[in-house]
Design a protein around this motif. Structure first.
Motif, PDB file in Angstrom:
ATOM      1  N   GLN A 274       0.833  -1.209   0.000  1.00 46.12           N
ATOM      2  CA  GLN A 274       0.000   0.000   0.000  1.00 46.12           C
ATOM      3  C   GLN A 274       0.871   1.264   0.000  1.00 46.12           C
ATOM      4  OE1 GLN A 274      -1.983   0.947   3.683  1.00 46.12           O
ATOM      5  NE2 GLN A 274      -3.839   1.573   2.621  1.00 46.12           N
ATOM      6  N   TYR A 275       1.935   1.237   0.786  1.00 48.36           N
ATOM      7  CA  TYR A 275       2.852   2.379   0.866  1.00 48.36           C
ATOM      8  C   TYR A 275       3.428   2.700  -0.518  1.00 48.36           C
ATOM      9  CZ  TYR A 275       7.245   4.846   1.760  1.00 48.36           C
ATOM     10  OH  TYR A 275       8.280   5.736   1.720  1.00 48.36           O
ATOM     11  N   PHE A 276       3.881   1.670  -1.226  1.00 52.85           N
ATOM     12  CA  PHE A 276       4.479   1.909  -2.548  1.00 52.85           C
ATOM     13  C   PHE A 276       3.425   2.359  -3.564  1.00 52.85           C
ATOM     14  CE2 PHE A 276       8.065  -0.971  -1.117  1.00 52.85           C
ATOM     15  CZ  PHE A 276       8.998   0.049  -1.097  1.00 52.85           C
ATOM     16  N   LEU A 277       2.214   1.811  -3.490  1.00 52.31           N
ATOM     17  CA  LEU A 277       1.152   2.213  -4.423  1.00 52.31           C
ATOM     18  C   LEU A 277       0.795   3.676  -4.235  1.00 52.31           C
ATOM     19  CD1 LEU A 277      -1.232  -0.881  -4.191  1.00 52.31           C
ATOM     20  CD2 LEU A 277       0.348  -0.314  -6.044  1.00 52.31           C
ATOM     21  N   LYS A 278       0.702   4.092  -2.980  1.00 55.79           N
ATOM     22  CA  LYS A 278       0.367   5.486  -2.667  1.00 55.79           C
ATOM     23  C   LYS A 278       1.462   6.424  -3.128  1.00 55.79           C
ATOM     24  CE  LYS A 278      -3.225   5.851   0.663  1.00 55.79           C
ATOM     25  NZ  LYS A 278      -3.394   5.205   1.956  1.00 55.79           N
ATOM     26  N   LYS A 279       2.704   6.028  -2.838  1.00 55.90           N
ATOM     27  CA  LYS A 279       3.858   6.870  -3.160  1.00 55.90           C
ATOM     28  C   LYS A 279       3.944   7.116  -4.670  1.00 55.90           C
ATOM     29  CE  LYS A 279       8.707   6.416  -2.788  1.00 55.90           C
ATOM     30  NZ  LYS A 279       9.737   5.461  -2.426  1.00 55.90           N
ATOM     31  N   GLU A 280       3.661   6.074  -5.438  1.00 49.90           N
ATOM     32  CA  GLU A 280       3.761   6.177  -6.889  1.00 49.90           C
ATOM     33  C   GLU A 280       2.459   6.692  -7.497  1.00 49.90           C
ATOM     34  OE1 GLU A 280       6.694   5.062  -8.526  1.00 49.90           O
ATOM     35  OE2 GLU A 280       7.451   4.966  -6.476  1.00 49.90           O
ATOM     36  N   GLY A 281       1.435   6.892  -6.694  1.00 50.18           N
ATOM     37  CA  GLY A 281       0.140   7.325  -7.191  1.00 50.18           C
ATOM     38  C   GLY A 281      -0.457   6.334  -8.177  1.00 50.18           C
ATOM     39  N   LYS A 282      -0.170   5.071  -7.962  1.00 50.44           N
ATOM     40  CA  LYS A 282      -0.647   4.047  -8.895  1.00 50.44           C
ATOM     41  C   LYS A 282      -2.051   3.579  -8.542  1.00 50.44           C
ATOM     42  CE  LYS A 282       3.733   2.341 -10.590  1.00 50.44           C
ATOM     43  NZ  LYS A 282       4.907   1.615 -10.114  1.00 50.44           N
ATOM     44  N   GLY A 283      -2.725   3.026  -9.539  1.00 48.05           N
ATOM     45  CA  GLY A 283      -4.100   2.562  -9.357  1.00 48.05           C
ATOM     46  C   GLY A 283      -4.181   1.271  -8.571  1.00 48.05           C
ATOM     47  N   ASN A 284      -5.371   0.698  -8.590  1.00 48.76           N
ATOM     48  CA  ASN A 284      -5.626  -0.490  -7.781  1.00 48.76           C
ATOM     49  C   ASN A 284      -4.803  -1.704  -8.209  1.00 48.76           C
ATOM     50  OD1 ASN A 284      -7.423   1.106  -6.543  1.00 48.76           O
ATOM     51  ND2 ASN A 284      -9.199  -0.230  -6.879  1.00 48.76           N
ATOM     52  N   VAL A 285      -4.485  -2.504  -7.221  1.00 45.66           N
ATOM     53  CA  VAL A 285      -3.780  -3.760  -7.466  1.00 45.66           C
ATOM     54  C   VAL A 285      -4.661  -4.905  -7.003  1.00 45.66           C
ATOM     55  CG1 VAL A 285      -1.843  -5.170  -6.675  1.00 45.66           C
ATOM     56  CG2 VAL A 285      -1.448  -2.821  -7.331  1.00 45.66           C
ATOM     57  N   ASN A 286      -4.585  -6.024  -7.729  1.00 42.64           N
ATOM     58  CA  ASN A 286      -5.369  -7.201  -7.363  1.00 42.64           C
ATOM     59  C   ASN A 286      -4.435  -8.335  -6.969  1.00 42.64           C
ATOM     60  OD1 ASN A 286      -8.228  -6.349  -8.372  1.00 42.64           O
ATOM     61  ND2 ASN A 286      -6.755  -5.726  -9.932  1.00 42.64           N
ATOM     62  N   VAL A 287      -4.650  -8.834  -5.775  1.00 42.12           N
ATOM     63  CA  VAL A 287      -3.836  -9.941  -5.281  1.00 42.12           C
ATOM     64  C   VAL A 287      -4.610 -11.237  -5.502  1.00 42.12           C
ATOM     65  CG1 VAL A 287      -2.902 -11.010  -3.187  1.00 42.12           C
ATOM     66  CG2 VAL A 287      -2.626  -8.548  -3.559  1.00 42.12           C
ATOM     67  N   LEU A 288      -3.978 -12.200  -6.170  1.00 42.10           N
ATOM     68  CA  LEU A 288      -4.587 -13.518  -6.333  1.00 42.10           C
ATOM     69  C   LEU A 288      -3.853 -14.496  -5.430  1.00 42.10           C
ATOM     70  CD1 LEU A 288      -4.889 -13.789 -10.240  1.00 42.10           C
ATOM     71  CD2 LEU A 288      -6.510 -12.775  -8.623  1.00 42.10           C
ATOM     72  N   VAL A 289      -4.601 -15.250  -4.630  1.00 49.34           N
ATOM     73  CA  VAL A 289      -3.938 -16.224  -3.763  1.00 49.34           C
ATOM     74  C   VAL A 289      -4.722 -17.539  -3.757  1.00 49.34           C
ATOM     75  CG1 VAL A 289      -4.993 -15.220  -1.677  1.00 49.34           C
ATOM     76  CG2 VAL A 289      -2.985 -16.656  -1.440  1.00 49.34           C
TER      77      VAL A 289
ATOM     78  N   VAL B 282      -7.396  -2.690   3.498  1.00 49.90           N
ATOM     79  CA  VAL B 282      -6.272  -1.911   2.968  1.00 49.90           C
ATOM     80  C   VAL B 282      -6.709  -1.355   1.605  1.00 49.90           C
ATOM     81  CG1 VAL B 282      -3.868  -2.015   2.193  1.00 49.90           C
ATOM     82  CG2 VAL B 282      -4.584  -3.307   4.206  1.00 49.90           C
ATOM     83  N   ASP B 283      -6.927  -0.049   1.530  1.00 50.37           N
ATOM     84  CA  ASP B 283      -7.516   0.490   0.298  1.00 50.37           C
ATOM     85  C   ASP B 283      -6.524   0.475  -0.856  1.00 50.37           C
ATOM     86  OD1 ASP B 283      -6.792   2.615   2.342  1.00 50.37           O
ATOM     87  OD2 ASP B 283      -6.576   3.721   0.467  1.00 50.37           O
ATOM     88  N   GLY B 284      -7.062   0.316  -2.040  1.00 51.91           N
ATOM     89  CA  GLY B 284      -6.237   0.244  -3.246  1.00 51.91           C
ATOM     90  C   GLY B 284      -5.846  -1.182  -3.606  1.00 51.91           C
ATOM     91  N   ILE B 285      -6.179  -2.140  -2.742  1.00 49.58           N
ATOM     92  CA  ILE B 285      -5.817  -3.537  -3.017  1.00 49.58           C
ATOM     93  C   ILE B 285      -7.048  -4.431  -2.859  1.00 49.58           C
ATOM     94  CG2 ILE B 285      -4.279  -5.456  -2.446  1.00 49.58           C
ATOM     95  CD1 ILE B 285      -2.399  -3.442  -1.107  1.00 49.58           C
ATOM     96  N   HIS B 286      -7.344  -5.221  -3.890  1.00 50.10           N
ATOM     97  CA  HIS B 286      -8.425  -6.199  -3.786  1.00 50.10           C
ATOM     98  C   HIS B 286      -7.828  -7.607  -3.788  1.00 50.10           C
ATOM     99  CE1 HIS B 286     -12.850  -6.837  -3.994  1.00 50.10           C
ATOM    100  NE2 HIS B 286     -12.416  -8.073  -4.220  1.00 50.10           N
ATOM    101  N   VAL B 287      -8.330  -8.461  -2.919  1.00 51.90           N
ATOM    102  CA  VAL B 287      -7.786  -9.820  -2.797  1.00 51.90           C
ATOM    103  C   VAL B 287      -8.819 -10.846  -3.250  1.00 51.90           C
ATOM    104  CG1 VAL B 287      -6.896 -11.558  -1.185  1.00 51.90           C
ATOM    105  CG2 VAL B 287      -6.292  -9.156  -0.874  1.00 51.90           C
ATOM    106  N   TYR B 288      -8.381 -11.770  -4.100  1.00 53.53           N
ATOM    107  CA  TYR B 288      -9.195 -12.914  -4.494  1.00 53.53           C
ATOM    108  C   TYR B 288      -8.560 -14.176  -3.920  1.00 53.53           C
ATOM    109  CZ  TYR B 288     -11.206  -9.550  -7.725  1.00 53.53           C
ATOM    110  OH  TYR B 288     -11.813  -8.438  -8.251  1.00 53.53           O
ATOM    111  N   VAL B 289      -9.300 -14.843  -3.043  1.00 55.26           N
ATOM    112  CA  VAL B 289      -8.798 -16.075  -2.421  1.00 55.26           C
ATOM    113  C   VAL B 289      -9.466 -17.262  -3.105  1.00 55.26           C
ATOM    114  CG1 VAL B 289      -8.605 -17.402  -0.284  1.00 55.26           C
ATOM    115  CG2 VAL B 289      -8.560 -14.898  -0.192  1.00 55.26           C
TER     116      VAL B 289
END
Ligand SMILES: *Cc1c(COP(=O)(O)O)cnc(C)c1O
Length: 433
Positions: free
Chosen positions: A119-134, A151-158
């Motif tokens: 989240q820290y790196f996404l905010k710092k770079e002003g990047k859009g949403n990231v999707n985590v697949l697990v 944690v905003d900006g990150i969506h998780v698919y389990v």
């Protein structure tokens, strides 16, 4: 700080790249270029510091060049909002209880730390949403889902195999809502993993959305586990038991013990380590023969350690410059059958009153059998026994109590999306997100 690959054929990566990518281009594992020793004054005074204060000092050595002090402090303090007490089991043996986190798994710390660092790196770079697949067979899914929850900006698919995870585990990632989506796959764990792997290399999907993994080999998941060992040392020192200290680690993928070895390189005065295995004895055999021969995993009652080709072996090998004698000097091994694990759970309960889970039982036994004169040890109790309630109840012939935190998950409303093991269906689903 830069990170290099254990395979030596990939470009040097920044911390940000190592965290976002997880695995290097040559399929190697990332290693920090420097392991900074901590000053003697830190260890002299360590017993007077809190878990968070200790962890922040360790985190600063790893991540301080890449993350500003205030953000790093926030990440550490948010991740470690609970205690990991060293509990006396016998005069010589303590249990470091790593199961006081949100899902009662030691993986909670790495998962939360990684979520916050990403989240820290996404905010710092002003990047859009990231999707985590697990993909999960149980424990990893719950730790990752809870670590990334809210944690905003990150969506998780389990993705988990239908009917193949325990009801408690299922509740831990299907009842959360918010940014966590559970996908119930009509198949086995390998089908879930295959869907995730196919998604990562699919051009249409990668053009549509930013995908990343929360794999346990990620540096942001594995390095924070070293905090445990510094804090354990502090607690043992406070009790006057830190000379000739042995740490015994129930091991599967060897991420946990590997983080401890990084700690030792930083000056942590733990004398030696024992890696306790279940019947999956690849590392044990390596210590005996110098040959590393991976093989398919066998199923045991300590199933979070059912690993036939431990990925972090590559890191240990690299850390010790492939020197078998040097590895044997710092790490001993042990391996136990299901019968021996069950016998140990029973015996420890009868003799001390302490209830081990099947993983911790391997640790206890390896320590009880391996401690030499003048040594004191702690083993890592990596899961609460209630997470393996059916197994432990059957062994002890009684019903062990379910902690309130675990019971709370079971009250939630299960929500999951049914999915076949056909990649096209999964792809269509993701493209619609
Ligand atoms: C993951 C896990 C382990 C093994 O840890 P590694 O870092 O993979 O060696 C041991 N016990 C439990 C309960 C786990 O979930």
């Amino acid at each position: 700080m830069n990170y290099y690959s254990t395979n030596g054929k990939a470009p040097i990566a920044s911390l940000e790249k190592a965290v976002v990518k997880g695995l290097a281009e040559d399929k190697g594992l990332y290693m920090p270029e420097n392991i900074k020793p901590l000053p003697k004054s830190f260890f002299d005074n360590i017993e007077n510091l809190s878990f968070q204060e200790i962890a922040y000092t360790v985190a600063d050595a790893f991540f301080g060049e890449d993350v500003d002090a205030e953000s790093l402090k926030n990440i550490v303090y948010d991740t470690l909002a609970f205690d990991v007490p060293a509990v006396k089991v016998t005069d010589k043996i303590y249990s470091l209880e790593l199961f006081h986190g949100p899902t009662l798994a030691f993986k909670d710390v790495g998962a939360r730390f990684m979520a916050r660092l990403l989240q820290y790196f996404l905010k710092k770079e002003g990047k859009g949403n990231v999707n985590v697949l697990v993909a999960t067979s149980g424990d990893t899914g719950s730790a990752v889902a809870n670590g990334f929850l809210g944690v905003d900006g990150i969506h998780v698919y389990v993705l988990y195999p239908k009917g193949k995870v325990s009801p408690i585990q299922e509740c831990q990632f299907t009842t959360l809502g918010q940014n966590i989506t559970a996908i119930e796959v009509d198949g086995v764990f390998d089908d879930c993993q295959a869907l995730v792997k196919s998604a990562f290399i699919d051009d249409d999907l990668n053009a549509h959305m930013k995908l990343t993994s929360a794999n346990s080999i990620n540096v942001a998941r594995f390095l924070p586990q070293s905090f445990y060992y510094f804090y354990a040392y502090a607690q043992m020192k406070k009790k006057g038991l830190a000379d000739n200290l042995v740490a015994c680690v129930p091991s599967g993928n060897f991420g946990n013990i590997c983080s401890a070895l990084f700690g030792k390189k930083m000056g942590l005065p733990i004398k030696r380590f024992i890696a306790a295995n279940n019947a999956n004895d690849i590392f044990f055999k390596y210590l005996q023969t110098g040959q590393y021969n991976p093989k398919p995993s066998v199923q045991t009652i300590a199933n979070a350690m059912d690993v036939g080709d431990p990925s972090n072996f590559a890191r240990i090998y690299n850390l010790y410059k492939k020197d078998h004698a040097a590895i044997c000097a710092d790490i001993a091994g042990a391996t136990y059958s299901d019968e021996q694990i069950a016998e140990t759970i029973k015996q420890v309960k009868a003799e001390t009153g302490y209830v081990c889970d099947p993983h911790g039982a391997c640790g206890y036994r390896a320590l009880a059998e391996g401690l030499k004169d003048g040594e004191t040890g702690f083993f890592l109790e990596t899961a609460h026994p209630a997470k393996f309630k059916d197994t432990v109840d059957k062994i002890l012939g009684e019903s062990i109590e379910i902690p309130a935190k675990l019971a709370a998950f079971m009250k939630g409303q299960k929500q999951s999306i049914p999915m076949s093991k056909d990649f096209q269906e999964f792809k269509t689903f993701l493209l619609a997100q």
